[in-house]
Design a protein around this motif. Structure first.
Motif, PDB file in Angstrom:
ATOM      1  N   GLY A   1      33.342 -25.196  -5.994  1.00  0.00           N
ATOM      2  CA  GLY A   1      33.589 -26.362  -5.897  1.00  0.00           C
ATOM      3  C   GLY A   1      34.534 -27.346  -4.266  1.00  0.00           C
ATOM      4  N   GLN A   2      34.910 -26.301  -4.018  1.00  0.00           N
ATOM      5  CA  GLN A   2      35.509 -26.022  -3.406  1.00  0.00           C
ATOM      6  C   GLN A   2      34.573 -26.139  -1.635  1.00  0.00           C
ATOM      7  N   ARG A   3      35.435 -26.968  -1.173  1.00  0.00           N
ATOM      8  CA  ARG A   3      34.779 -26.550   0.200  1.00  0.00           C
ATOM      9  C   ARG A   3      36.000 -26.627   1.080  1.00  0.00           C
TER      10      ARG A   3
ATOM     11  N   ASP B   1      31.469 -14.729  22.878  1.00  0.00           N
ATOM     12  CA  ASP B   1      32.937 -15.223  22.494  1.00  0.00           C
ATOM     13  C   ASP B   1      33.597 -16.898  22.282  1.00  0.00           C
ATOM     14  N   GLN B   2      32.983 -17.361  21.397  1.00  0.00           N
ATOM     15  CA  GLN B   2      32.729 -18.994  21.257  1.00  0.00           C
ATOM     16  C   GLN B   2      33.152 -17.799  19.616  1.00  0.00           C
ATOM     17  N   VAL B   3      34.188 -19.234  18.971  1.00  0.00           N
ATOM     18  CA  VAL B   3      34.018 -18.733  17.427  1.00  0.00           C
ATOM     19  C   VAL B   3      33.823 -20.067  16.334  1.00  0.00           C
ATOM     20  N   VAL B   4      32.730 -19.630  15.609  1.00  0.00           N
ATOM     21  CA  VAL B   4      32.326 -21.487  15.245  1.00  0.00           C
ATOM     22  C   VAL B   4      32.366 -21.111  14.284  1.00  0.00           C
ATOM     23  N   GLU B   5      33.239 -23.075  13.799  1.00  0.00           N
ATOM     24  CA  GLU B   5      33.006 -22.696  12.598  1.00  0.00           C
ATOM     25  C   GLU B   5      32.094 -23.819  11.918  1.00  0.00           C
ATOM     26  N   ASN B   6      31.934 -23.960  10.449  1.00  0.00           N
ATOM     27  CA  ASN B   6      30.821 -24.050   9.657  1.00  0.00           C
ATOM     28  C   ASN B   6      32.037 -24.217   8.069  1.00  0.00           C
ATOM     29  N   VAL B   7      31.412 -25.327   7.243  1.00  0.00           N
ATOM     30  CA  VAL B   7      31.589 -25.567   6.458  1.00  0.00           C
ATOM     31  C   VAL B   7      30.243 -25.635   5.073  1.00  0.00           C
ATOM     32  N   VAL B   8      30.836 -24.217   3.891  1.00  0.00           N
ATOM     33  CA  VAL B   8      30.931 -24.268   2.752  1.00  0.00           C
ATOM     34  C   VAL B   8      31.317 -24.702   1.726  1.00  0.00           C
ATOM     35  N   THR B   9      30.360 -25.251   0.952  1.00  0.00           N
ATOM     36  CA  THR B   9      30.635 -25.320  -1.029  1.00  0.00           C
ATOM     37  C   THR B   9      30.777 -23.717  -1.439  1.00  0.00           C
ATOM     38  N   ILE B  10      31.641 -23.142  -2.121  1.00  0.00           N
ATOM     39  CA  ILE B  10      31.513 -22.358  -2.891  1.00  0.00           C
ATOM     40  C   ILE B  10      31.117 -22.451  -4.799  1.00  0.00           C
ATOM     41  N   GLN B  11      30.509 -21.910  -4.644  1.00  0.00           N
ATOM     42  CA  GLN B  11      29.550 -21.539  -5.885  1.00  0.00           C
ATOM     43  C   GLN B  11      29.964 -20.986  -7.048  1.00  0.00           C
ATOM     44  N   GLY B  12      30.437 -19.513  -6.199  1.00  0.00           N
ATOM     45  CA  GLY B  12      30.863 -18.451  -7.823  1.00  0.00           C
ATOM     46  C   GLY B  12      30.672 -17.037  -6.856  1.00  0.00           C
ATOM     47  N   LEU B  13      30.416 -16.202  -7.683  1.00  0.00           N
ATOM     48  CA  LEU B  13      30.622 -14.427  -6.709  1.00  0.00           C
ATOM     49  C   LEU B  13      29.721 -13.999  -7.584  1.00  0.00           C
ATOM     50  N   THR B  14      28.944 -13.448  -5.917  1.00  0.00           N
ATOM     51  CA  THR B  14      27.604 -12.847  -5.200  1.00  0.00           C
ATOM     52  C   THR B  14      27.526 -12.062  -6.649  1.00  0.00           C
ATOM     53  N   SER B  15      26.579 -10.635  -6.844  1.00  0.00           N
ATOM     54  CA  SER B  15      27.647  -9.823  -7.671  1.00  0.00           C
ATOM     55  C   SER B  15      28.094  -8.319  -7.433  1.00  0.00           C
ATOM     56  N   SER B  16      28.075  -8.602  -5.971  1.00  0.00           N
ATOM     57  CA  SER B  16      29.315  -7.587  -5.888  1.00  0.00           C
ATOM     58  C   SER B  16      30.184  -8.125  -5.305  1.00  0.00           C
ATOM     59  N   GLY B  17      30.272  -9.273  -6.174  1.00  0.00           N
ATOM     60  CA  GLY B  17      31.790  -9.194  -6.338  1.00  0.00           C
ATOM     61  C   GLY B  17      32.735 -10.277  -4.957  1.00  0.00           C
ATOM     62  N   TYR B  18      31.624 -10.809  -4.730  1.00  0.00           N
ATOM     63  CA  TYR B  18      32.223 -12.014  -3.206  1.00  0.00           C
ATOM     64  C   TYR B  18      31.896 -12.846  -3.335  1.00  0.00           C
ATOM     65  N   LEU B  19      32.516 -13.801  -2.505  1.00  0.00           N
ATOM     66  CA  LEU B  19      32.417 -15.469  -2.570  1.00  0.00           C
ATOM     67  C   LEU B  19      30.982 -15.761  -2.516  1.00  0.00           C
ATOM     68  N   PHE B  20      30.144 -16.221  -3.173  1.00  0.00           N
ATOM     69  CA  PHE B  20      29.070 -17.147  -3.386  1.00  0.00           C
ATOM     70  C   PHE B  20      29.167 -18.094  -2.303  1.00  0.00           C
ATOM     71  N   ALA B  21      28.669 -18.612  -1.677  1.00  0.00           N
ATOM     72  CA  ALA B  21      29.014 -20.300  -0.628  1.00  0.00           C
ATOM     73  C   ALA B  21      27.021 -21.127  -0.127  1.00  0.00           C
ATOM     74  N   ILE B  22      27.496 -21.927  -0.636  1.00  0.00           N
ATOM     75  CA  ILE B  22      26.322 -22.910   0.890  1.00  0.00           C
ATOM     76  C   ILE B  22      26.613 -23.864   1.522  1.00  0.00           C
ATOM     77  N   GLY B  23      26.027 -23.703   2.995  1.00  0.00           N
ATOM     78  CA  GLY B  23      26.506 -24.322   3.876  1.00  0.00           C
ATOM     79  C   GLY B  23      25.500 -25.890   3.806  1.00  0.00           C
ATOM     80  N   ASP B  24      26.407 -26.720   4.448  1.00  0.00           N
ATOM     81  CA  ASP B  24      26.242 -28.092   4.401  1.00  0.00           C
ATOM     82  C   ASP B  24      24.654 -28.280   4.851  1.00  0.00           C
ATOM     83  N   ASP B  25      23.473 -26.782   5.457  1.00  0.00           N
ATOM     84  CA  ASP B  25      22.220 -27.189   5.944  1.00  0.00           C
ATOM     85  C   ASP B  25      21.747 -26.215   4.836  1.00  0.00           C
ATOM     86  N   ASN B  26      22.663 -25.741   3.777  1.00  0.00           N
ATOM     87  CA  ASN B  26      21.993 -25.447   2.394  1.00  0.00           C
ATOM     88  C   ASN B  26      21.731 -23.697   2.799  1.00  0.00           C
TER      89      ASN B  26
END
Length: 313
Positions: free
Chosen positions: A254-256, A265-290
């Protein structure tokens, strides 16, 4: 790992003490010594002693081998023990020479060992099994000794935190040979050393008036007891059998967070909510835009920044 009292030069002799739980492991120790089977990088000198020769070693604080083996109930892991009063890197000893190994320093508990795995797809997940075994071992020892509950948490991917401060970490590396992955797992855990953050026994002293403190030998034995059970579940049934426990133990459900992505040339920032781990062990997250995201570590602490923590119901 330097046990305290200053560093040692690369040309200094490293002393290793070998012992085993049963006759079979003791015979392994004797064979290792006889054949000079332990090597260190850069041809650093190694002095090998058997536990029966321990009187030859002038040490400030001995490792209680008897306590360790009496606390150990495994059938495979941790039964062949190597410890050293001072060692620049337990990981070097393991990755260079040994199948299963434990290295101990005076104030910082350091454990290293190796595991052979055939399925490369699950190798990245092993560090999470190791992390779980550490946190569960600490809980187990505290419970059995009647000590206050220490809620050590996992900070993805490989750090251990207690009361918001780092108390340990996990390092797993692997090599591929003869169709098998040889994974070297190293664990560092502050048991008695309060610098630079805090340690387990310092927190216990804050929570309890009892004089009893955690012993390194009991923690290491409890770790291997827990790891052997968790590892068997992991190999036989997959990491999904451990995911619920892992999510209860880590800091991120639930961490945002803010993630940064390069867009030209730009750095874009997006807000996501962490849901768990992917099958490969990385963080699985969903953005505010789903939008679904898979977050990878890149060695940069600012790769994502926590902005809010909450539990998802």
């Amino acid at each position: 790992m330097d046990s305290g009292g200053g560093g040692s030069s690369s040309s200094s002799t490293c002393t290793l003490v070998l012992s085993g739980k049963s006759t079979a492991e003791k015979e392994i120790a004797e064979s290792v010594k006889k054949n000079s089977a332990i090597k260190l990088p850069d041809n650093n000198e190694v002095s090998i002693l058997l536990e029966s020769e321990i009187a030859k070693l002038d040490k400030e604080e001995p490792f209680n081998v008897e306590l360790f083996f009496n606390s150990l109930s495994t059938s495979r892991f941790g039964r062949f023990l190597i410890w050293s009063p001072r060692l620049t890197s337990t990981h070097d000893v393991v990755s260079q020479s040994i199948k299963e190994c434990v290295g101990i320093s005076i104030r910082l508990l350091v454990v290293s060992f190796t595991v052979q795995m055939e399925d490369g797809r699950v190798v990245p997940l092993l560090q999470y099994v190791v992390s779980l075994a550490v946190t569960e071992a600490i809980k187990d020892v505290c419970h059995r000794k009647g000590l206050p509950f220490l809620d050590v948490k996992i900070k993805w991917p490989n750090d251990l935190y207690l009361n918001g401060l780092k108390v340990g970490g996990i390092l797993c590396t692997s090599t591929y040979k003869s169709k098998k992955f040889n994974v070297s797992a190293g664990i560092g855990l502050n048991v008695n050393n309060e610098k630079p953050t805090t340690c387990l026994n310092a927190i216990i002293r804050e929570l309890s008036a009892a004089a009893f403190q955690l012993r390194r030998e009991e923690i290491i034995a409890a770790f291997f007891n827990k790891f052997e059970n968790l590892y068997d579940l992991f190999i036989n049934q997959g990491f999904q059998t451990l995911e619920e426990l892992y999510h209860r133990t880590w800091l991120h459900s639930g961490q945002r967070v803010i993630i940064q992505e390069n867009n030209g040339d730009q750095v874009v920032e997006n807000v996501v909510t962490i849901q768990g781990l992917t099958s490969s062990g990385y963080l699985f997250a969903i953005g505010d835009d789903n939008q679904i995201c898979e977050l990878h570590p890149d060695g940069n602490r600012n790769y994502f920044v926590e902005i809010e923590s909450r539990s998802i119901t």
